[in-house]
Design a protein around this motif. Structure first.
Motif, PDB file in Angstrom:
ATOM      1  N   ASP A 998       0.916  -1.193   0.100  1.00 52.06           N
ATOM      2  CA  ASP A 998       0.039   0.080  -0.036  1.00 52.06           C
ATOM      3  C   ASP A 998       0.866   1.320   0.070  1.00 52.06           C
ATOM      4  O   ASP A 998       2.164   1.205   0.286  1.00 52.06           O
ATOM      5  N   ASP A1092      -5.912  -4.503  -4.542  1.00 49.00           N
ATOM      6  CA  ASP A1092      -6.817  -4.713  -3.647  1.00 49.00           C
ATOM      7  C   ASP A1092      -8.022  -4.360  -3.602  1.00 49.00           C
ATOM      8  O   ASP A1092      -8.527  -3.188  -4.038  1.00 49.00           O
ATOM      9  N   THR A1095      -9.563  -1.426  -1.404  1.00 44.12           N
ATOM     10  CA  THR A1095      -8.697  -0.521  -0.550  1.00 44.12           C
ATOM     11  C   THR A1095      -9.236   0.492   0.198  1.00 44.12           C
ATOM     12  O   THR A1095      -8.488   1.095   1.142  1.00 44.12           O
ATOM     13  N   ASN A1101      -5.670   3.407  -0.751  1.00 44.92           N
ATOM     14  CA  ASN A1101      -4.479   3.946  -1.706  1.00 44.92           C
ATOM     15  C   ASN A1101      -5.325   4.887  -2.802  1.00 44.92           C
ATOM     16  O   ASN A1101      -4.776   5.701  -3.756  1.00 44.92           O
TER      17      ASN A1101
END
Lengths: 1191, 464
Positions: A998, A1092, A1095, A1101
């Motif tokens: 990340d 992901d 996220t 992100n």
């Protein structure tokens, strides 16, 4: 038409009566070349013949008194090739009898030694028919012809112009009053040539008087006549900063509108094409962005008529259901003007030049002058211009293929599954995952587990090769009392995406006449019709209507575009997205772009007419009164329909709706001006103009909405149920007083002062009137004796200007608290409700723009190299800002305008023009370069920053010390490689559960935690510098020109990264994401985080950050043209010129930007949120073959 | 000739010479502030616009149910967690980020839009010559609506600015947050006044159905007393509603909702919606419908799996409130819990449904009185009145569980999906405990929109 011709005839006859003057004539060297041959002397040649040879050899004109040269002969041995012309003169002429004087450039006069200095006052040298010509004098078909030669632009008489009979030996020169007189064969053609001017040929046609106006040769920039507001000036006398482009610079670039054609050609004028949609408006920024809330578009003045580029969506009738933020750039309201009709485009950049337009001058002024007939042209000239071209998409984006995408999806879902679900195993099939969670986010669609082999290239499907064609016919000409230019044009551009295109029918008539002495009247009319097919290409995939381009690039390559029966697949493409019980795999539903293009229809028609008429009367010597009136009538009508057959994002039934819009905008102007021009005792040149003008604009717009269409058979409003409609009207008015005075002393010291006072309806009570002064000075150092000696330097001028202008581009009633209907339901009936929609602000007034400009113009080597440099500083004060007000005031997100704030733009502009090679092989280079730095200096009393919401929440900030509308968000510092690194990093309050892979966001304020206070400026749409360079090479009839153009230091906020770069894998993504972080061992390219699916709940992100900001600098080969001008001998008698060319536009763009177009700007009309890419129509590359013929 | 031309040009120029009023232009197709707010008719249209604020996305159309149902243990974001689904999911999971929680921002903004419209009415009505009884009613309506918006804001955000007059843009920045207790104090005073000024439901003409009544003001007043912890004061107010204002429990629970049953005898205050392309329809009918059931069913606010189990056997409220499956267009039975209180079909797609949203109703009043009285026979009787109507048997002190738990449970099923759950959890002090049991880390207050903090740095953010 026949009536027109008759009128023309009468005027021509009237024009014949003209007093003859005493011709004063020089003889040109060439005159007796033919007769000399007849003398048959072998050993000697007549000097006049030798001089004629010198003329040809050195490409000069030599003028002499035939008595002086008489029958002087030159011995054969002296007739040879001399190194220089001077050497030739030295050897050939008897210095005791004859002296040579160089008048200017390539122009020489032979005078009696010891005689008077100036040719203007030297004794008249009568036309001297040589011995052999005597017989011609008694020829009955001969006649005396006389006339005046004037400058076409200024009307001033031109002395010393060479006039000769084409193909013959006879000739004369004009006297100080520009008059000439000599006898010629009645059916001859006169050839007029003059240094610095274009030569002309005129048929005598038995006329006793042939008056001719010569045009300046554009290559000689000093004498270039530049159109400034309310008049013209010679380039050499200008003290302000004015950029100009003429017809020849734009004629080969195959574009819809002239604005697109001037891209990269004028320093300090940035032309942006935010969308490649046919007919879409460009944005033009003159010296940066000075305003946030008021418009930044320059004022356009079309043949004296000032118009604002009104792109109000209400006028063009944008689709009501589409969110403002997702609206594609509007259609270009000036697209009705055919570029073929344009003679020149001038841009008034500094305050000195623009202040004459007062409250509308602060964004610069673009003056468009259309073609006029030439007085005294004689026979009509027919011009025919045509090109046909093909367009393809200029650039495709690099996307994942099916295998790469499947891998990405699995990676994203597995990462999420493993992180969120206790006991998860990466190898769990969906059947196991179903038992552990009901959330489809964790399931991997079957299509991705076992690929079916389908690998659709959606871009290939939507982009096609499309034709573009343009035809223009013009007829122009004129007698000495009347001139005319008339043209008809047809332009048709198909879009590179289906169902888009732009078509234009344009007509123009420009007439000017002098019905009686001292009175000049003129008339211009330009009706045009355009038809723009606006498919739904440029919008996010989730907008309504959705955008086809964005839908194509997010669409999974695993989906087939068509069903087995050949129809567009709208039903079988979403199976893996979700299931009806909600246990779907949570992929993003996007439409099949082919369905968007086929089932959504949007047509915009425009009919616009510009008309003007003027009368100018010379009251007494030098003082003229002019009445100018103009009208601009602009009508739009739009029809939109979304078919029932269209199944939006997986819907099972269609939701058809339609819309119909029409608007009528009328704008009239009346202007009274007095102008005065006088030269006193040769040294003092005074010119002045003063005027009074009134202008009023009225817009009426209607909209009807319908839904519930039972089928798609009738696609107009009548086919459905009318569910809503509006009708709005608005007006503005402006009354102005204006004045300008120019004074020049000995052509050396130049002073200009301007003032304008405007009263506008748009501003608050008591703040309606503004006064805008400007002042500028120039000093032509090259006229000073101490610099005159330097022959290499032929022009040097320094200029300085200061002035104030204003910006009135705000809504019509912004100063008045407006109420809107907010209807409610009572007793099951809709009842009226009314509430304020904007607050009152009686203090609302102009933005003031104070600009200082210092400039330098320089010319070397007979102007083979000329350059201009300008430095400017422009301060916008009383900046109109949409102030974010606390919600508690009760206006929601509406941010009312207030005059707070100050912005500075400063920069440097350099233009360089060089004729590198002249002669047989020619090569010239034109270069322009400009920098601009934009900085907010003040914001309201407290200086609080202004945050602006663009297409996806707050992502822009305007704050002190940074440029307007800078991007705002978190800063990505790197990618976490381990849990230890995460634990050691400042606590990221927005990332509930970061994992290696990340983003590591920057703790900007260093307080040990990452939260909203760590947002900062991450870039800006405004370039640091822009440049353009054109090289033109010529050899005989062939010419090659290429224009490179570029932008450095600009950034784009690429919102497509929100979906195609969020790592969630719910949509297809850029191929670059195959280089993502996968594990510490496979860290990818180091800039892209892990995949992901959720996220938002892990590393977050996808928050607004520097990761979505991309460098959008680019270098573009904007245009290459190869042209061949047919030599006259190849032309049949019917044609006077013919030129063939092959031209390519947008051939190549070098940029790091991931998307289609580094100039993309989704909301081109909203300054606070510039530079977003949310799926725009790409630019096209274009090759065209063209033809220009005159006959 | 010369003279004629000069004369004509002079004439034309004088014709166009423009007086001062040439640039005094008033809006043509929009009313403006200085010309409005003059008559009783103007004031009625003005107060109607305040009602309109109830229909906004930031209020009952969307944000309120996201904040008070999805946030609670009643429902979740639904299966599709992209777009709006993603916004809901973060709110559902208490991980919303202030800057991106647009639903919460719009709740804040739109509530104040409603408050602003009420304040304009209150600030401008007094000088107007009109029927005094009508004037009082309009003022009462404004006070009620303003209080309703403030109630929602206070429950959601806690400390908020309290604005009671029409203010200018410049004045706006001078207002700072005040504590919730202070807001409630003001609302109590306002609602008392409002109840006095408003008319009884029976006094309104049919065309005015949907306006606030004495009962509306009293019911909200009682709710605020309870929220502020003053149960004692709530009791007489609630008794007054029962004795004076003529509301009943409808015999059939299912008949409380539906287009045919709007503004029925049990309804005390409901937000009126009407579809048909007049921008007065509701969006949530569509949003609550399961995926694919309607062409654009968005399937948000999905009942949590345990929700169905809370209804005891024979509870008639279950079928009227939710389903656990439906028959798909292909004839298959699809297992998917979804809300049915607000219908599942829409006349026009895309958020233009006809169903009203009931804010306050008589069953709530009965249960509030039980809450105010505390465990007692009378309280059980009140609860049992509600249960009997649902087809269930009585409960009493011997029924297992605390009185508070039993009451809260009853409220949960009786008032399911009516935006009561999250305020109830807070009022009963159960929010933390219950949400934690769901594995969530609850925040009791929503974060103040970042926008407001950016504009006024003196604002204080609620703790995470």
């Amino acid at each position: 038409m026949s009536a027109f011709l008759r009128l023309l005839g009468i005027l021509l006859i009237l024009g014949l009566v003209r007093p003859l003057s005493n011709a004063q004539t020089y003889v040109y060297a060439k005159l007796n070349y033919d007769s000399a041959k007849k003398t048959g002397h072998e050993q000697k040649k007549y000097l006049r013949d030798v001089l004629a040879e010198l003329e040809t050899a050195y490409k000069v004109s030599i003028m002499f008194d035939s008595k002086l040269v008489g029958k002087i002969t030159v011995p054969e041995e002296k007739i040879k090739k001399y190194e220089t012309l001077d050497a030739a003169f030295l050897n050939l002429l008897d210095a005791g009898k004859i002296r040579v004087k160089k008048l200017s450039g390539d122009f020489y006069v032979l005078q009696k030694a010891g005689g008077t200095e100036s040719p203007q006052v030297s004794p008249v040298l009568a036309a001297m028919p040589a011995e052999g010509n005597k017989t011609e004098l008694v020829n009955a078909s001969r006649m005396m012809v006389s006339g005046t030669v004037t400058d076409a632009a200024t009307g001033e008489a031109l002395p010393g112009v060479s006039v000769r009979v084409k193909g013959g030996t006879k000739g004369a020169g004009t006297d100080v009053n520009g008059k000439y007189k000599f006898d010629v064969p009645a059916n001859s053609v006169l050839v007029f040539t003059y240094i610095g001017y274009k030569g002309r040929e005129v048929q005598v046609n038995s006329r006793a008087v042939v008056d001719v106006a010569l045009e300046k040769d554009e290559n000689n920039s000093l004498n270039e006549v530049v159109v400034v507001g309310y008049g013209t000036q010679q380039r050499r006398d200008i003290t302000g900063s004015v950029g100009s482009v003429t017809a020849k610079n734009i004629k080969d670039i195959a574009v819809t509108s002239f604005e697109n054609a001037i891209q990269g050609q004028i320093a300090g004028v940035q032309v942006q094409e935010p969308s490649g949609e046919p007919g879409a408006a460009t944005t033009i920024r003159v010296r940066g962005v000075g305003s946030i809330s008021a418009g930044n578009e320059p004022l356009y003045v079309i043949d004296g008529f000032p118009v604002s580029k009104n792109v109000d969506p209400g006028v063009q009738g944008d689709v009501a259901r589409r969110t403002t933020a997702f609206r594609p750039p509007p259609a270009n309201p000036l697209g009705t003007i055919s570029p073929n009709d344009i003679e020149s485009v001038e841009v008034l950049k500094d305050a000195s030049a623009a202040a004459i337009y007062g409250s509308r001058g602060s964004n610069g002024v673009i003056i468009i002058t259309t073609k006029k007939g030439k007085k005294g042209e004689g026979r009509p000239v027919v011009g025919f211009d045509a090109y046909y071209g093909t367009q393809t998409v200029a650039r495709e984006v690099d996307l994942m293929n099916a295998a790469e995408y499947a891998d990405y999806v699995k990676n994203a879902k597995n990462n999420t599954y493993l992180q969120d679900i206790p006991g998860a195993n990466i190898n769990d099939p969906n059947s196991v995952r179903y038992t552990k969670t009901t959330n489809g986010t964790y399931f991997i669609p079957d299509d991705f587990v076992n690929l079916t082999g389908t690998d659709t290239d959606w871009q290939d499907l939507i982009f096609k090769t499309a034709p573009v064609q343009n035809y223009n016919v013009s007829l122009s000409g004129g007698s000495d009392k009347l001139s005319y230019y008339t043209s008809g044009g047809y332009y048709n551009q198909d879009g590179i995406i289906d169902n888009s295109g732009f078509e234009r029918f344009s007509f123009r008539v420009n007439l000017e006449a002098e019905p009686v002495k001292k009175l000049k009247v003129g008339f211009g009319l330009n009706p045009s019709f355009t038809n723009t097919a606006r498919n739904s290409a440029g919008a996010p995939y989730f907008a309504d209507p959705p955008g086809a381009v964005y839908s194509a690039i997010v669409h999974s390559p695993t989906v087939s575009p068509f069903l087995p029966d050949g129809s567009i697949n709208q039903t079988d493409n979403q199976s893996h997205l979700f299931t009806e019980n909600g246990t779907g795999a949570n992929m993003t539903a996007a439409n099949n772009p082919l369905a968007i293009l086929k089932y959504i229809h949007d047509d915009l028609k425009q009919f616009r007419t510009f008309g003007n008429i003027f009368a100018e009367y010379e009251l007494f010597d030098g003082l003229k009164y002019k009445l100018y009136t103009g009208i601009d009538v602009n009508n739009y009508s739009r029809s939109f329909y979304r078919e029932k057959a269209f199944l939006d994002r997986g819907a099972l039934t269609g939701d058809p709706y339609g819309q119909s819009n029409s608007s009528l905008n009328t704008n009239w102007l009346v202007e009274n001006t007095l102008s005065y021009k006088k030269t006193i005792s040769d040294d003092h040149m005074i010119s002045a103009v003063a005027g009074y003008s009134a202008q009023k604009d009225h817009i009426g717009a209607n909209q009807i909405l319908a839904q519930n269409y039972p089928d798609d058979l009738v696609q107009t409003i009548s086919g459905g149920q009318v569910t809503g409609g509006t009708s709005t009207e608005e007006e503005w008015s402006l009354v102005s007083l204006l004045a300008r005075a120019n004074y020049a002393y000995k052509d050396k010291y130049l002073v200009t002062a301007t003032i304008r006072s405007d009263r506008s309806s748009r501003f608050g009570e008591g703040h309606k009137t503004g006064v805008f002064p400007s002042f500028s000075v120039g000093w032509r150092l090259s006229e000073e004796p101490f610099l005159k000696k330097i022959t290499a330097l032929n022009d040097l001028k320094i200029r300085a200007s200061w002035g104030e202008t204003g910006n009135f581009l705000i809504p019509n009633y912004a100063a008045i608290g407006l109420l809107n209907p907010y209807n409610y339901v009572l007793g099951n009936v809709v009842v009226n409700g009314i509430a304020p929609s904007t607050p009152n602000n009686k203090n609302l007034t102009w933005e003031k723009n104070t600009q200082t400009d210092i400039g330098l113009d320089i010319g070397f080597l007979r102007n083979r190299i000329s350059a201009s440099v300008d430095w400017y500083r422009k301060i916008t004060s009383d900046l109109l800002l949409n102030v974010q007000v606390p919600a508690a005031v009760g206006f929601g997100t509406l941010n009312p305008l207030q005059n707070i704030g100050e912005v500075e733009n400063k920069g440097l502009e350099v233009s360089l023009s060089s004729r590198n090679l002249t002669g047989k092989f020619t090569w010239s280079t034109d270069l322009n370069f400009s920098t601009n730095k934009n900085e907010v200096l003040k914001l309201g009393s407290s200086g609080d920053p202004i945050l602006s919401t663009g297409g996806a929440g707050i992502r822009h900030i305007t704050r002190i010390g940074d440029p307007i509308g800078s991007y705002y968000g978190y800063v990505v510092e790197g990618i976490y490689q381990s849990m230890e690194e995460i634990a050691a990093a400042p606590k990221d309050e927005l990332a509930p559960a970061s994992r290696p892979g990340d983003f590591r966001f920057k703790d900007v304020n260093g307080d040990g935690k990452i939260n909203a206070s760590d947002r900062t400026v991450t870039g800006n749409y405004q370039p640091k510098y822009t440049w353009g360079i054109t090289n033109t090479l010529g050899y005989k009839g062939v010419s090659l020109s290429f224009l490179f153009q570029g932008v450095e230091g600009a950034e784009v906020l690429n919102l497509t990264r929100r979906h195609m770069g969020n790592g969630e894998g719910a949509t297809n993504s850029y191929a670059l994401w195959t280089e993502r972080w996968i594990s510490p061992e496979q860290p990818g390219n180091g800039t892209i985080p892990r995949a992901d699916r959720l996220t938002d709940t892990h590393g977050n992100n996808n928050r607004p950050s520097s990761f979505q900001v991309e460098d959008a600098s680019y270098i573009r080969l904007r245009n290459v043209t190869v042209a061949y001008t047919l030599p006259p001998k190849m032309l049949s008698k019917r044609f006077s010129s013919a030129r063939l060319y092959l031209s390519g536009t947008n051939l190549f763009t070098s940029t790091d930007y991931l998307g289609y177009n580094p100039e993309v700007n989704n909301q081109s009309t909203a300054t606070g949120v510039q530079g977003e890419d949310y799926g725009a129509y790409p630019l096209s590359r274009n090759f065209s073959l063209g033809l220009n013929i005159t006959f | 000739m010369k003279l004629k031309i000069t004369a004509i040009t002079m004439l034309v120029s004088f014709l166009c010479s423009c007086g001062k009023n040439f640039t005094d232009l008033s809006p043509i197709s929009q009313r403006n502030v200085s010309a409005f707010y003059q008559t009783s008719g103007d004031m009625i249209t003005a107060i109607n616009s305040a009602y309109k604020a109830l229909q906004m996305n930031g209020t009952y159309n969307q944000s309120y149910w996201v904040m008070f149902e999805t946030r609670s243990d009643n429902t979740d974001a639904g299966p599709d967690q992209t777009g709006l689904g993603a916004d809901l999911a973060v709110i559902d999971n208490f991980v919303e980020v202030p800057a991106t929680a647009e639903l919460i921002t719009s709740a804040y903004l739109d509530s104040y839009v409603g408050i602003g419209r009420c304040n304009i009415v209150l600030s401008r009505i007094d000088p107007i010559q009109m029927d005094e009884r009508l004037k009082a009613r309009i003022k009462g309506e404004a006070l009620f609506l303003r209080s309703l918006f403030y109630y929602n804001l206070t429950v959601a955000f806690g400390n908020i600015p309290l604005i009671l007059n029409e203010i200018s843009v410049d004045e706006g920045k001078g207002y700072l947050q005040v504590p919730a207790a202070e807001v409630y104090k003001q609302l109590i005073a306002d609602l008392k006044q409002s109840e006095e000024w408003l008319w009884k439901k029976s006094e309104y003409a049919a065309a005015d159905a949907g306006r606030a009544t004495k009962g509306s003001a009293a019911a909200l007043l009682a709710k605020i007393y309870l929220t502020a912890g003053d149960k004692t004061s709530a009791v007489p107010v609630l008794r007054r509603i029962i004795s004076d204002y003529g509301y009943i429990l409808l015999p059939e629970y299912a008949n409380i909702w539906g287009v045919a049953n709007e503004n029925n005898a049990e309804s005390i205050f409901e937000v009126q919606f009407k579809g048909g392309g007049t921008s007065t329809g509701n969006a949530f009918t569509n949003v609550f419908s399961p995926l694919l059931r309607n062409s654009v069913g968005a399937y948000k606010n999905r009942p949590m799996p345990e929700m169905a189990g809370l209804y005891q056997a024979g509870d008639k409220r279950f079928a009227a409130s939710m389903r656990t499956s439906y028959i798909s267009t292909t004839g298959a039975t699809i297992i998917a819990p979804f809300i049915v209180k607000y219908g599942t079909e829409t006349k026009f797609n895309e958020g233009d449904a006809d169903y009203n949203f009931i804010v306050l109703r008589y069953a709530d009043v009965l249960l509030m009185l039980a809450e105010a009285l505390g465990e007692s026979d009378e309280a059980y009787n009140l609860i049992n009145d509600v249960r009997f109507r649902a087809g269930l048997g009585k409960i009493d002190a011997s029924t297992p569980g605390s009185f508070s738990d039993k009451l809260l449970r009853e409220r949960r099923v009786e008032l399911a999906f009516e935006n009561h759950r999250w305020p109830d959890l807070l009022r009963f002090g159960k929010a933390k405990e219950i949400m934690q049991a769901q594995g969530k880390n609850p925040r009791l207050l929503f974060r103040i929109p970042q926008r407001e903090l950016d504009i006024n740095p003196q604002f204080k953010q609620n703790d995470i």
